[in-house]
Design an enzyme around this catalytic site. Structure first.
Site: not given
Ligand code: ZN
Length: 428
Positions: A251, A319, A391
């Site tokens: 993103d 992440y 996501y």
């Protein structure tokens, strides 16, 4: 067989190549032009006596042969026809194109001054009526040793250009395709794109991967990763345009650190192909001024574009997230998160923020584990290891429970802020 040759020459005006081509597959190591020339000479020797005796039919064959440009029959012709001048006539099949090949070569050689290429492929576009007339003669005389005019043209150009260019002929993956167009005249070219593989790290938030974002309502971004990389390559290669293929994308507000994200840059119609990738890497990084860093640049292929896209869907990603929670975080919250998100399949409906673009679809992606650490009363540090294509923001805040399970609902607390970085993309 000579009957057929004499039959052809008494009726049609054929250049040496077009005559010889009708006997191309007879395995004698001569070019079609040489074969045609020899067949004309042999014909004259066979009918010589009748010509000298004044046989009208045979004399007309002599005239036909002279009209094809067969100079060796000149003396005989002058003697028989009393020095009457005979105009050269156009070849019935090729209309002279077999003799024009050489003229085009110097034009084609000029390409080397414009485009950088290591290998080439050549093709010929030939008018339908030429192909038709050739078939007509083959049928009429029941000829079975012929080859197509295209094949001969391709071979002729290939041989000459290989010598003159000193470059390889490549029919699978050529840098440049040259198509001689005998319908419109001249030639056309197709230059294969140049593919450069690399990886990037993105050090700032608020930088989109592609300029695509600019067309949407997020018009505040002046630059994108693809522009920083693509524009420089376009300048260096003198290409026409470029396409950026990312191995997945983060993103706009997510950074990509660690071992970086793979990409392939496809440059259309490059004039330069031999690049100093190390120095380009340095120049791009200098120009990027800390926004991004590119590394591992190397030559790639179209096949790799598909590969990095597929890999992005299945590779394991890690992440790092720092999140703010409404209320306070308990030790129980931390153990709930770590216990729940261990080798679990996440069911995720397309996030509301991208649903207009992507359509509502259910995707299932694996979370391997999450390591959680409390930084302050309401701040959590998370290390999330999951399958590519998940996501992650939605995994954290839940997206109105469109992602199940999600961290917010597991601890029963609202997430108010997420700062996310990609820290590792595992290569498979
Ligand atoms: Zn011809």
């Amino acid at each position: 067989m000579m009957d057929k040759v004499i039959g052809i020459l008494s009726k049609y005006n054929l250049c040496d190549s077009c005559l010889g081509r009708q006997f191309a597959t007879i395995e004698i190591d001569l070019t079609n032009r040489e074969k045609g020339h020899i067949l004309k000479a042999a014909t004259l020797m066979i009918i010589y006596e009748e010509i000298v005796k004044g046989d009208k039919e045979k004399t007309s064959i002599l005239k036909n042969i002279v009209a094809t440009g067969f100079k060796e029959a000149g003396v005989l012709y002058e003697k028989i026809c009393e020095k009457k001048k005979l105009e050269k006539r156009e070849c019935f099949i090729c209309k002279g194109i077999m003799e024009k090949c050489e003229d085009l070569i110097s034009d084609i050689l000029y390409l080397e001054k414009i485009y950088d290429f290591d290998n080439f492929l050549i093709g010929n576009k030939v008018p339908e009526d030429i192909l038709y007339k050739e078939d007509l003669i083959r049928l009429e005389f029941k000829l079975k040793y012929g080859e197509s005019i295209k094949r001969e043209l391709n071979r002729t150009f290939r041989r000459i250009l290989q010598n003159k260019f000193g470059k390889e002929y490549n029919s699978n993956n050529p840098d440049i395709v040259i198509i001689v167009n005998w319908i419109k005249g001249g030639y056309e070219i197709q230059v294969s794109p140049l593919y450069i593989y690399g990886k990037y790290r993105k050090y700032v938030r608020g930088l989109p991967q592609t300029k695509w974002f600019r067309k949407s309502n997020l018009s505040t971004y002046k630059r994108s990763i693809e522009e920083i990389i693509g524009k420089y390559f376009l300048k260096i290669t003198e290409g026409v345009s470029y396409k950026f293929h990312g191995g997945g994308r983060e993103d706009v507000d997510v950074r990509t650190l660690g071992n970086g994200r793979p990409f392939i840059l496809e440059i259309m119609y490059p004039r330069k192909r031999h690049l100093d990738l190390k120095s380009i890497e340095k120049r791009i990084n200098k120009y990027a001024n800390g926004l991004i860093e590119v590394f591992d640049l190397k030559y790639s292929s179209k096949l790799m574009v598909q590969r990095i896209k597929k890999m992005a869907e299945i590779s394991i990603k890690t992440y790092h997230a720092i999140i703010d929670i409404e209320g306070t975080i308990s030790d129980e919250d931390i153990s709930k998160i770590e216990k729940t998100f261990r080798n679990i399949m996440i069911e995720q409906w397309t996030p509301l923020r991208v649903i207009k673009r992507r359509g509502n679809k259910l995707r299932k992606k694996q979370v391997y584990n999450i390591k959680a650490k409390k930084i302050s009363e309401s701040k959590l540090d998370l290390l999330i290891k999951c399958q590519g294509g998940l996501y992650v923001k939605e995994l954290i805040h839940g997206d109105n429970d469109r992602t199940k399970p999600n961290i917010s609902s597991v601890i029963g607390k609202k997430v108010v802020k997420i700062e996310l970085d990609v820290v590792n993309i595992e290569e498979i």
